[in-house]
Scaffold this active site. Structure first.
Site, PDB file in Angstrom:
ATOM      1  N   ASP A  10      -9.524  -0.392  -5.306  1.00 34.33           N
ATOM      2  CA  ASP A  10      -9.955   0.731  -6.121  1.00 34.33           C
ATOM      3  C   ASP A  10      -8.880   2.160  -6.067  1.00 34.33           C
ATOM      4  O   ASP A  10      -9.121   2.482  -6.617  1.00 34.33           O
ATOM      5  CB  ASP A  10     -11.255   1.179  -5.227  1.00 34.33           C
ATOM      6  N   ASP A  28     -13.673  -7.104  -0.762  1.00 32.18           N
ATOM      7  CA  ASP A  28     -14.628  -6.795  -1.044  1.00 32.18           C
ATOM      8  C   ASP A  28     -15.357  -6.733  -2.250  1.00 32.18           C
ATOM      9  O   ASP A  28     -16.950  -6.170  -1.650  1.00 32.18           O
ATOM     10  CB  ASP A  28     -14.169  -5.333  -0.467  1.00 32.18           C
ATOM     11  N   ARG A  36       0.850  -1.262  -0.048  1.00 32.07           N
ATOM     12  CA  ARG A  36      -0.619   0.465  -0.115  1.00 32.07           C
ATOM     13  C   ARG A  36       0.677   1.351   0.105  1.00 32.07           C
ATOM     14  O   ARG A  36       2.189   0.924   0.341  1.00 32.07           O
ATOM     15  CB  ARG A  36      -0.941  -0.106   1.718  1.00 32.07           C
TER      16      ARG A  36
HETATM   17  N1  LIG Z   1      -5.965   8.820  -5.288  1.00 33.20           N
HETATM   18  C1  LIG Z   1      -5.026   7.613  -5.798  1.00 33.20           C
HETATM   19  N2  LIG Z   1      -3.780   8.263  -6.700  1.00 33.20           N
HETATM   20  C2  LIG Z   1      -3.408   7.787  -6.896  1.00 33.20           C
HETATM   21  N3  LIG Z   1      -2.473   6.713  -6.679  1.00 33.20           N
HETATM   22  C3  LIG Z   1      -3.480   6.018  -5.231  1.00 33.20           C
HETATM   23  C4  LIG Z   1      -4.423   5.931  -4.994  1.00 33.20           C
HETATM   24  N4  LIG Z   1      -5.053   5.837  -3.748  1.00 33.20           N
HETATM   25  C5  LIG Z   1      -4.926   4.415  -3.921  1.00 33.20           C
HETATM   26  N5  LIG Z   1      -3.435   4.819  -4.321  1.00 33.20           N
HETATM   27  C6  LIG Z   1      -2.057   3.378  -4.801  1.00 33.20           C
HETATM   28  O1  LIG Z   1      -2.688   2.088  -5.371  1.00 33.20           O
HETATM   29  C7  LIG Z   1      -1.958   1.596  -4.259  1.00 33.20           C
HETATM   30  C8  LIG Z   1      -3.337   0.618  -3.676  1.00 33.20           C
HETATM   31  O2  LIG Z   1      -4.076   1.441  -3.051  1.00 33.20           O
HETATM   32  P1  LIG Z   1      -4.482   0.435  -1.659  1.00 33.20           P
HETATM   33  O3  LIG Z   1      -3.982  -0.005  -0.340  1.00 33.20           O
HETATM   34  O4  LIG Z   1      -5.688   1.080  -1.189  1.00 33.20           O
HETATM   35  O5  LIG Z   1      -5.516  -0.663  -2.693  1.00 33.20           O
HETATM   36  P2  LIG Z   1      -6.450  -0.626  -3.262  1.00 33.20           P
HETATM   37  O6  LIG Z   1      -6.131  -1.187  -4.787  1.00 33.20           O
HETATM   38  O7  LIG Z   1      -8.112  -0.439  -3.165  1.00 33.20           O
HETATM   39  O8  LIG Z   1      -7.176  -2.643  -3.025  1.00 33.20           O
HETATM   40  P3  LIG Z   1      -7.777  -3.305  -1.848  1.00 33.20           P
HETATM   41  O9  LIG Z   1      -8.956  -2.072  -1.127  1.00 33.20           O
HETATM   42  O10 LIG Z   1      -8.707  -3.584  -2.631  1.00 33.20           O
HETATM   43  O11 LIG Z   1      -7.211  -3.848  -1.010  1.00 33.20           O
HETATM   44  C9  LIG Z   1      -1.126   2.209  -3.378  1.00 33.20           C
HETATM   45  O12 LIG Z   1       0.282   2.190  -3.998  1.00 33.20           O
HETATM   46  C10 LIG Z   1      -1.816   3.450  -3.779  1.00 33.20           C
HETATM   47  O13 LIG Z   1      -0.385   4.140  -2.895  1.00 33.20           O
HETATM   48  O1  LIG Z   2      -4.799  -5.023   6.360  1.00 30.47           O
HETATM   49  P1  LIG Z   2      -3.938  -4.621   5.343  1.00 30.47           P
HETATM   50  O2  LIG Z   2      -3.282  -6.030   4.409  1.00 30.47           O
HETATM   51  O3  LIG Z   2      -4.070  -3.397   4.958  1.00 30.47           O
HETATM   52  O4  LIG Z   2      -5.809  -5.433   3.940  1.00 30.47           O
HETATM   53  C1  LIG Z   2      -7.044  -5.550   5.152  1.00 30.47           C
HETATM   54  C2  LIG Z   2      -8.124  -4.955   3.916  1.00 30.47           C
HETATM   55  O5  LIG Z   2      -8.203  -4.864   2.981  1.00 30.47           O
HETATM   56  C3  LIG Z   2      -8.949  -5.145   2.097  1.00 30.47           C
HETATM   57  O6  LIG Z   2      -9.648  -6.999   2.253  1.00 30.47           O
HETATM   58  C4  LIG Z   2      -9.581  -5.227   0.853  1.00 30.47           C
HETATM   59  O7  LIG Z   2      -9.593  -4.060   0.890  1.00 30.47           O
HETATM   60  C5  LIG Z   2     -10.201  -4.931   3.032  1.00 30.47           C
HETATM   61  O8  LIG Z   2     -11.644  -5.797   3.669  1.00 30.47           O
HETATM   62  C6  LIG Z   2      -9.266  -4.990   4.659  1.00 30.47           C
HETATM   63  O9  LIG Z   2      -9.677  -4.061   5.082  1.00 30.47           O
HETATM   64 MG   LIG Z   3      -9.350  -0.454  -1.530  1.00 32.85          MG
END
Ligand SMILES: Nc1ncnc2c1ncn2[C@@H]1O[C@H](COP(=O)(O)OP(=O)(O)OP(=O)(O)O)[C@@H](O)[C@H]1O
Ligand SMILES: O=P(O)(O)OC[C@H]1O[C@](O)(CO)[C@@H](O)[C@@H]1O
Ligand SMILES: [Mg+2]
Length: 557
Positions: A255, A285, A229
């Site tokens: 997302d 999710d 992340r």
């Molecule tokens: N608004 C944004 N603009 C640019 N990069 C973003 C933005 N939001 C998130 N990111 C980048 O996207 C990557 C993943 O984001 P995030 O940790 O929210 O997981 P995710 O893709 O939503 O997956 P999940 O929530 O299903 O685990 C991260 O490296 C984060 O820095």
């Molecule tokens: O502990 P981590 O790896 O940040 O992930 C937890 C989150 O990732 C998800 O599985 C996907 O966004 C959420 O349901 C949960 O809150």
């Molecule tokens: Mg997410």
């Protein structure tokens, strides 16, 4: 014949929702042609991480949604009877002179047997398939699939794959199928794995991916590339893409990741690079809109059954026992809802979208008492994002966020278990026993099941065909069962959530017999609110069609 509409035509269209448009600045619009200039950037590192430190901060900042593209950059095509195509960008939009080549698939013995293998260039997929006699034809997306002409020669392609965000069953399958699909269908041999998510572009090693390297990985959970992340630095990522000579970028993530992909695409377009950016939606999710459902979701729901079964067995065997199961679902309660519906052993399901209360008539405690009196046991499933407002009232809220800016949640499972125990101890109504099961990471660390594996294969193939055909800046996914290319702004404009005025939630309420915790006025307000949400009007009729046809298949989730 469909026509490309002008902004004024678009804003007059009643059948589609155009996101609010920011001022169009011609100076910042797409470059006129291929340019070799680079690294002039310092303004665009829009990672939420830039406002946080060490992955944990004092102010919660859910990932900001990138602004929608200027209307001039949105490719809206209108046709007869209210037909609207929300098309995706193509490399030729800003590199008009790119040469094309015949698709090598036409000489591939495996695929040459297909009667009409190439997708017609006018094929589109309807977003709404339940219509009345006089309905406008409505919004469509470009159909995914192989095209007769491609914009890359096989030995010219240098692809890369990155996985970002939390784990999800099927990540390895998608990686495998991109590598094998590129190799077997298009003769591409240069595929690079970026290690450790977005930051891996500039801070980690890469792995050379070949069909041999990925051969067995679909049998394993997790991602062989690693994930993370935070760390989304647009300029550094695009510099790395340019430096390595990468020209197809496959980005697998949720997302947040898709928002990151959108800004990477914008920067690549700004620099005028011949690089296709493709998003593959990943989230257990199931919180990504427009697509039917995300890969790994089915596997996660299936795995959640094991925890619910255990809670049921435990609670049935001990007098006045309550089995509590906490499931993932930060903002969207789909896993809890589907796991509950699938199990039929659950007496109460609590999700973020449906507020509840504990004390008093119609409250959770009253319902638990009733259940224990009637059956002597009960199972409660709670999504991790449920009731967070109640926790904040009774606990000191930390307002912390992860490295991506996602709000860190309090442990609602522990909290509710303690609240239930306290209630029964305080009221002396009956002696209870409570077993708390928290399978959080177990449901997403498993390998994908058979149907998710097939789904992942189709996603990977659709992504590859799109990139080879020169499409870019899109997310791929099934819309009403047909794979389509969806512009990033549609995926990023909102989160997909359970609509509690839909029939699916009503089915759940009727299967568990739990109270709705809503007063009738609140229900009426929600109905009005949700009728005005574009996606709801898409969801609702679809359920109706299945029922009208007497087919009880899963509606759009
Ligand atoms: N608004 C944004 N603009 C640019 N990069 C973003 C933005 N939001 C998130 N990111 C980048 O996207 C990557 C993943 O984001 P995030 O940790 O929210 O997981 P995710 O893709 O939503 O997956 P999940 O929530 O299903 O685990 C991260 O490296 C984060 O820095
Ligand atoms: O502990 P981590 O790896 O940040 O992930 C937890 C989150 O990732 C998800 O599985 C996907 O966004 C959420 O349901 C949960 O809150
Ligand atoms: Mg997410």
């Amino acid at each position: 014949m469909p026509t490309v509409s002008s902004p004024s035509t678009i804003s007059s269209l009643a059948s589609i929702t155009i996101p609010k448009v920011r001022c169009f600045d011609p100076a910042n619009s797409s470059p006129a042609g291929f340019r070799h200039r680079r690294r002039s950037m310092n303004h665009d590192d829009c990672s939420p991480e830039s406002s946080v430190s060490n992955g944990s901060v004092t102010v919660a900042t859910d990932s900001p949604t990138p602004p929608p593209p200027p209307i001039a950059d949105m490719k809206i095509v209108t046709g007869e009877a209210g037909y609207v195509l929300e098309d995706v960008p193509r490399l030729t939009d800003y590199l008009p002179d790119l040469p094309t080549y015949p698709n090598p698939l036409q000489d591939n013995p495996s695929y040459s047997v297909v009667k009409q293998y190439f997708v017609n260039m006018d094929d589109t997929v309807a977003q709404t398939i339940v219509v009345q006699k006089n309905s406008p034809r409505g919004t469509h997306f470009r159909r995914a699939g192989p095209r007769q002409k491609v914009y890359f020669e096989s030995d010219e392609v240098h692809a890369c794959i990155v996985t970002c965000g939390g784990l999800c069953p099927g990540l390895n399958t998608v990686i495998r199928e991109i590598v094998c699909g590129l190799h077997h269908m298009y003769g591409v041999s240069k595929v690079l794995g970026i290690e450790g998510g977005y930051k891996g572009f500039y801070a980690r090693n890469t792995i050379t991916l070949t069909p041999k390297v990925v051969n067995d990985i679909h049998k394993r959970g997790g991602t062989i590339l690693g994930t993370s992340r935070g760390g989304h630095s647009t300029s550094k990522i695009v510099d790395s893409i340019e430096d390595r000579g990468i020209n197809q970028v496959y980005i697998i993530g949720g997302d947040g990741t898709q928002k990151g992909a959108a800004v990477i695409f914008e920067e690549i377009r700004r620099r005028g690079l011949k690089v296709a950016v493709i998003g593959i939606p990943k989230t257990i999710d199931n919180d990504i809109p427009v697509i039917d459902k995300s890969f790994g979701f089915d596997t996660a729901v299936e795995e959640a059954q094991r925890a619910i079964n255990a809670a049921h067995v435990e609670s049935e065997s001990i007098e006045n026992c309550i089995g509590v199961v906490k499931l993932m679902g930060r903002n969207s309660g789909f896993i809890a809802m589907y796991a509950t519906l699938a199990s039929r052993d659950v007496d109460c399901c609590l999700i973020p979208e449906s507020p509840f209360y504990l004390e008093g008539p119609g409250g959770l405690f009253e319902y638990i008492e009733k259940k224990l009196k009637e059956d002597g046991h009960m199972v409660l499933v709670i999504a991790e994002g449920a009731g967070q407002e109640l926790l904040s009232e009774s606990m000191r809220t930390m307002h912390q966020a992860d490295a991506s800016g996602n709000k860190l949640l309090q442990d609602v499972g522990l909290w509710i278990s303690q609240k239930i125990k306290d209630h029964f101890a305080r009221t002396h109504k009956m002696a209870i026993n409570l077993k708390y099961i928290d399978p959080t990471y177990m449901i997403r660390a498993v390998p994908s099941n058979a149907s998710d594996n097939v789904y992942c294969t189709l996603l990977a193939h659709s992504a590859i065909h799109g990139a080879m055909a020169g499409y870019t800046g899109f997310t791929v996914g099934p819309v009403n069962g047909r794979h389509a290319y969806i512009p990033f702004y549609r995926i990023n404009e909102r989160q997909h959530k359970v609509v509690i005025t839909d029939r699916m939630w009503a089915r759940l309420l009727s299967s568990t017999n739990q109270p709705s915790f809503l007063d009738p006025k609140e229900v009426a307000r929600k109905k009005i609110e949700e009728t005005h949400e574009p996606e709801t009007s898409h969801d609702q009729p679809e359920v109706a069609t299945a029922e009208q046809n007497g087919v009880e298949h899963l509606p759009k989730i």
